[in-house]
Design a protein around this motif. Structure first.
Motif: not given
Length: 206
Positions: A48-63
């Motif tokens: 749910r968040g890493a390296a400055g990414k929040d949960r939404r940004q992690m989801d988008e990066a994986l998507d």
């Protein structure tokens, strides 16, 4: 590159898909009484968040790379899985490395995850199969950690703090006791290259 952890590798090029499974062989049975559910909360929070990414940004990066990143807790192990198309393996490895090495551990996400877990626990009280399984486990292991729930109790989950999560990750997300499983369209050479920056950077147990 040779990894300093046991590796179970089942290659197959039939489908351009790769699954990596990082299994930490400590498990919920090692959680202290009153801290049931801590490990499950901690490893799910990595997603749910890493390296400055929040949960939404992690989801988008994986998507963007059609990858699935998930976590599992059991009495005998904790596991983090990633499944991705072969062509995006390196990008998935980078996201996994961020989750392992630079987790955000956002307080808001922690509280949200605790509420979701408590809702699951309450909902399970209406599941006959779950109740029968729990009764059997308690009967068979009345004074053993196997008799305690990996998911935790309402009371134990409510007590979990960010400091608890940080302490857990520092103690359990280490190379010692880690087993790496890999299956799909990945060679031994590819596996060494993409995981050295994740497994290779995990600390040894203190």
């Amino acid at each position: 590159m040779t990894l300093q952890v046991p590796v179970v590798h089942e290659p197959s090029s039939d489908i351009p898909l790769v699954e990596l499974r990082h299994v930490f062989t400590s498990g919920a049975a090692m959680e202290a009484p009153g801290q049931e559910g801590l490990g499950r909360i901690a490893i799910r929070l990595l997603r749910r968040g890493a390296a400055g990414k929040d949960r939404r940004q992690m989801d988008e990066a994986l998507d963007r790379i059609a990858a699935v990143l998930s976590a599992q807790a059991s009495p005998d192990f904790y596991a983090v899985h990633v499944r991705v198309l072969r062509k995006h393996l390196e990008k998935a490895a980078d996201l996994l490395a961020e989750a392992f090495l630079e987790p955000t551990l956002d307080d808001g996400e922690l509280e949200r995850l605790k509420r979701e877990t408590i809702a699951e626990i309450v909902s399970s009280r209406d599941d006959d199969r779950f109740l029968a399984s729990r009764a059997l486990r308690i009967t068979m292991f009345p004074d053993h950690p196997y008799g305690r729930p990996s998911r935790g109790t309402v009371e134990s989950v409510e007590r979990i703090t960010r400091d608890d999560v940080m302490g857990f990750l520092g103690a359990h997300m280490v190379r010692d006791g880690l087993i790496l499983g890999a299956a799909g369209d990945v060679t031994a050479e590819d596996l060494g290259a993409v995981t050295a920056r994740t497994v290779g950077k995990l600390p040894a147990r203190q």
